[in-house]
Design a protein around this motif. Structure first.
Motif, PDB file in Angstrom:
ATOM      1  N   GLN A   1      -5.492  -0.012  -4.276  1.00 57.36           N
ATOM      2  CA  GLN A   1      -5.531  -1.482  -3.987  1.00 57.36           C
ATOM      3  C   GLN A   1      -3.948  -1.980  -4.433  1.00 57.36           C
ATOM      4  O   GLN A   1      -3.604  -2.676  -3.706  1.00 57.36           O
ATOM      5  CB  GLN A   1      -6.678  -2.313  -4.350  1.00 57.36           C
ATOM      6  N   ALA A   2      -3.818  -1.620  -5.726  1.00 58.67           N
ATOM      7  CA  ALA A   2      -2.489  -1.992  -6.179  1.00 58.67           C
ATOM      8  C   ALA A   2      -1.367  -1.421  -5.293  1.00 58.67           C
ATOM      9  O   ALA A   2      -0.456  -2.257  -5.008  1.00 58.67           O
ATOM     10  CB  ALA A   2      -2.176  -1.574  -7.867  1.00 58.67           C
ATOM     11  N   ASP A   3      -1.463  -0.356  -4.862  1.00 66.02           N
ATOM     12  CA  ASP A   3      -0.208   0.382  -4.233  1.00 66.02           C
ATOM     13  C   ASP A   3      -0.198  -0.330  -2.707  1.00 66.02           C
ATOM     14  O   ASP A   3       0.643  -0.445  -2.152  1.00 66.02           O
ATOM     15  CB  ASP A   3      -0.462   1.698  -3.972  1.00 66.02           C
ATOM     16  N   ARG A   4      -1.476  -0.491  -2.271  1.00 67.17           N
ATOM     17  CA  ARG A   4      -1.491  -1.366  -1.011  1.00 67.17           C
ATOM     18  C   ARG A   4      -0.613  -2.694  -0.846  1.00 67.17           C
ATOM     19  O   ARG A   4       0.139  -3.070  -0.379  1.00 67.17           O
ATOM     20  CB  ARG A   4      -2.813  -1.736  -0.423  1.00 67.17           C
ATOM     21  N   ILE A   5      -0.827  -3.604  -1.981  1.00 69.13           N
ATOM     22  CA  ILE A   5      -0.159  -4.553  -2.342  1.00 69.13           C
ATOM     23  C   ILE A   5       1.461  -4.342  -2.344  1.00 69.13           C
ATOM     24  O   ILE A   5       2.316  -5.041  -1.949  1.00 69.13           O
ATOM     25  CB  ILE A   5      -0.346  -5.540  -3.624  1.00 69.13           C
ATOM     26  N   ARG A   6       1.748  -3.512  -3.321  1.00 67.87           N
ATOM     27  CA  ARG A   6       3.162  -2.792  -3.432  1.00 67.87           C
ATOM     28  C   ARG A   6       3.844  -2.694  -2.000  1.00 67.87           C
ATOM     29  O   ARG A   6       4.941  -2.971  -1.789  1.00 67.87           O
ATOM     30  CB  ARG A   6       3.059  -1.665  -4.235  1.00 67.87           C
ATOM     31  N   ASN A   7       3.072  -1.863  -1.179  1.00 66.61           N
ATOM     32  CA  ASN A   7       3.735  -1.719  -0.012  1.00 66.61           C
ATOM     33  C   ASN A   7       3.876  -2.988   0.746  1.00 66.61           C
ATOM     34  O   ASN A   7       4.849  -3.090   1.559  1.00 66.61           O
ATOM     35  CB  ASN A   7       2.796  -0.651   0.865  1.00 66.61           C
ATOM     36  N   LYS A   8       2.981  -3.758   0.575  1.00 67.70           N
ATOM     37  CA  LYS A   8       2.920  -5.275   1.455  1.00 67.70           C
ATOM     38  C   LYS A   8       4.411  -5.944   0.987  1.00 67.70           C
ATOM     39  O   LYS A   8       5.049  -6.712   1.666  1.00 67.70           O
ATOM     40  CB  LYS A   8       1.924  -5.981   1.215  1.00 67.70           C
ATOM     41  N   MET A   9       4.577  -5.717  -0.257  1.00 65.25           N
ATOM     42  CA  MET A   9       5.730  -6.516  -0.910  1.00 65.25           C
ATOM     43  C   MET A   9       7.051  -5.744  -0.682  1.00 65.25           C
ATOM     44  O   MET A   9       8.110  -6.199  -1.014  1.00 65.25           O
ATOM     45  CB  MET A   9       5.528  -6.539  -2.413  1.00 65.25           C
ATOM     46  N   GLY A  10       6.725  -4.592  -0.350  1.00 70.10           N
ATOM     47  CA  GLY A  10       8.323  -3.815  -0.171  1.00 70.10           C
ATOM     48  C   GLY A  10       8.745  -3.289  -1.583  1.00 70.10           C
ATOM     49  O   GLY A  10       9.899  -2.717  -1.636  1.00 70.10           O
ATOM     50  N   TRP A  11       7.891  -3.028  -2.496  1.00 69.59           N
ATOM     51  CA  TRP A  11       8.297  -2.578  -3.677  1.00 69.59           C
ATOM     52  C   TRP A  11       8.222  -1.037  -3.875  1.00 69.59           C
ATOM     53  O   TRP A  11       7.431  -0.516  -3.003  1.00 69.59           O
ATOM     54  CB  TRP A  11       7.359  -3.062  -4.902  1.00 69.59           C
TER      55      TRP A  11
ATOM     56  N   LYS B   1     -13.503   6.844  -7.911  1.00 68.91           N
ATOM     57  CA  LYS B   1     -13.649   6.033  -9.504  1.00 68.91           C
ATOM     58  C   LYS B   1     -12.902   4.606  -9.497  1.00 68.91           C
ATOM     59  O   LYS B   1     -11.994   4.548  -8.732  1.00 68.91           O
ATOM     60  CB  LYS B   1     -12.989   6.983 -10.537  1.00 68.91           C
ATOM     61  N   PRO B   2     -13.677   3.777 -10.368  1.00 69.10           N
ATOM     62  CA  PRO B   2     -13.064   2.522 -10.290  1.00 69.10           C
ATOM     63  C   PRO B   2     -11.464   2.321 -10.498  1.00 69.10           C
ATOM     64  O   PRO B   2     -10.766   1.615  -9.924  1.00 69.10           O
ATOM     65  CB  PRO B   2     -13.731   1.707 -11.406  1.00 69.10           C
ATOM     66  N   GLY B   3     -10.918   3.268 -11.416  1.00 72.66           N
ATOM     67  CA  GLY B   3      -9.635   3.173 -11.731  1.00 72.66           C
ATOM     68  C   GLY B   3      -8.577   3.844 -10.345  1.00 72.66           C
ATOM     69  O   GLY B   3      -7.691   3.129 -10.375  1.00 72.66           O
TER      70      GLY B   3
ATOM     71  N   LYS C   1      -2.687 -10.418  -8.555  1.00 77.42           N
ATOM     72  CA  LYS C   1      -3.729  -9.670  -8.155  1.00 77.42           C
ATOM     73  C   LYS C   1      -3.120  -8.150  -8.413  1.00 77.42           C
ATOM     74  O   LYS C   1      -4.179  -7.339  -9.030  1.00 77.42           O
ATOM     75  CB  LYS C   1      -4.261  -9.583  -6.704  1.00 77.42           C
ATOM     76  N   HIS C   2      -2.088  -7.812  -8.217  1.00 74.74           N
ATOM     77  CA  HIS C   2      -1.188  -6.634  -8.452  1.00 74.74           C
ATOM     78  C   HIS C   2      -1.504  -6.077  -9.925  1.00 74.74           C
ATOM     79  O   HIS C   2      -1.819  -5.072 -10.335  1.00 74.74           O
ATOM     80  CB  HIS C   2       0.057  -6.821  -8.054  1.00 74.74           C
ATOM     81  N   ASP C   3      -1.124  -7.295 -10.888  1.00 73.43           N
ATOM     82  CA  ASP C   3      -1.063  -6.930 -12.114  1.00 73.43           C
ATOM     83  C   ASP C   3      -2.602  -6.555 -12.719  1.00 73.43           C
ATOM     84  O   ASP C   3      -2.691  -5.754 -13.563  1.00 73.43           O
ATOM     85  CB  ASP C   3      -0.671  -7.976 -12.996  1.00 73.43           C
ATOM     86  N   ALA C   4      -3.611  -7.421 -12.330  1.00 74.13           N
ATOM     87  CA  ALA C   4      -4.760  -7.244 -13.003  1.00 74.13           C
ATOM     88  C   ALA C   4      -5.360  -5.494 -12.181  1.00 74.13           C
ATOM     89  O   ALA C   4      -6.132  -5.053 -13.177  1.00 74.13           O
ATOM     90  CB  ALA C   4      -5.856  -8.412 -12.225  1.00 74.13           C
ATOM     91  N   LEU C   5      -5.019  -5.412 -10.898  1.00 75.64           N
ATOM     92  CA  LEU C   5      -5.370  -4.256 -10.750  1.00 75.64           C
ATOM     93  C   LEU C   5      -4.918  -2.851 -11.236  1.00 75.64           C
ATOM     94  O   LEU C   5      -5.267  -1.878 -11.563  1.00 75.64           O
ATOM     95  CB  LEU C   5      -5.120  -3.765  -9.069  1.00 75.64           C
TER      96      LEU C   5
END
Length: 203
Positions: free
Chosen positions: A143-153, A135-137, A180-184
C-alpha cells in the motif's frame, strides 16, 4: 434450498482465486458473448499451452455452460447447465450484468465464477484473494508503494524520504498521502524486523 442450481454442490478447497479457472461476466460482455443466440468456445492457457475449454451459449436471461470435468484423474464427466443472469442500473446510465451463482443454496450476484465440478462463486469455494494471504507488513509495504507510485517517487519504502509534491496535486491531498505513507512504511518496517528476528532465532 431449491431454486437456481438446486442439487449442485461445490467441492471446498483452501486456495486463492489466481489458481482457479474463471469466467468473468465483464469479459463476456465486452466480447459480445451475452448477445442472445451466441455460441462460442473459450479456452484457458498457461505458457502458451491450452489447459481447458468450455462452450458458452447465450440465451435470454442466462448462459449455458457445456464442458467436461474430472476429479483427481477419474473419468471425464459431461457437464451442461444454465447460469442465470441479473442486472443492476449504473449511475451514469445503462446496466451492469451479474451471474447468479448456481451452487445449491447460494444464488449470490457475482461478476466472476470459478471452475471446479461446477462453476461457482469464490464464497462457495472459500477462495481467498492473494492480498488476503499477505502478512500485515507485506500488505502495508504494498500500500505504501502504491502511494509512492501515485506521487511519482522512486524506489520502495527503503528509499525513505519525501521526494516532493507532484505538480498539480493539492497541498492538503499531498500532506494526507504523506502521513498515510509514513504510517504504512513504519508498519512495513516493523514487519521486516519481525521476520528478520524470526530468521535469526531470537524468537
Amino acid at each position: 434450498m431449491g431454486g437456481v442450481g438446486s442439487g449442485r454442490h461445490c467441492q471446498v478447497g483452501a486456495d486463492i482465486t489466481e489458481h482457479n479457472r474463471s469466467i468473468d461476466i465483464r469479459w463476456l460482455k465486452r466480447e459480445g458473448l451475452l448477445a442472445s443466440g451466441d455460441n462460442r468456445r473459450i479456452t484457458w492457457s498457461r505458457g502458451g499451452e491450452v489447459t481447458g475449454s468450455i462452450d458458452i451459449q447465450s440465451e435470454p436471461g442466462r448462459v449455458i455452460l457445456d464442458y467436461r470435468h474430472r476429479d483427481r484423474g477419474g473419468e471425464w464427466q459431461p457437464e451442461r447447465y444454465p447460469i442465470y443472469l441479473d442486472t443492476t442500473p449504473c449511475h451514469m446510465g445503462g446496466v451492469r450484468h451479474w451471474f447468479l451463482c448456481p451452487a445449491r443454496g447460494c444464488g449470490r450476484r457475482v461478476a466472476i465464477l470459478y471452475g471446479g465440478a461446477i462453476f461457482a462463486c469464490r464464497y462457495c469455494y472459500r477462495l481467498a484473494y492473494p492480498s488476503q494471504r499477505e502478512k500485515p507488513g507485506d500488505r502495508a509495504a504494498r500500500q505504501a508503494d502504491r502511494i509512492r507510485n501515485k506521487m511519482g517517487w522512486p524506489g520502495g519504502i527503503l528509499e525513505g524520504g519525501d521526494w516532493g509534491k507532484p505538480k498539480g496535486m493539492h497541498w492538503r491531498t499531498y500532506e494526507r498521502l504523506c502521513q498515510k505513507h509514513d504510517a504504512l512504511s513504519d508498519r512495513a518496517l516493523v514487519g521486516i524486523m519481525d521476520h528478520l528476528n524470526r530468521l535469526s532465532g531470537r524468537f
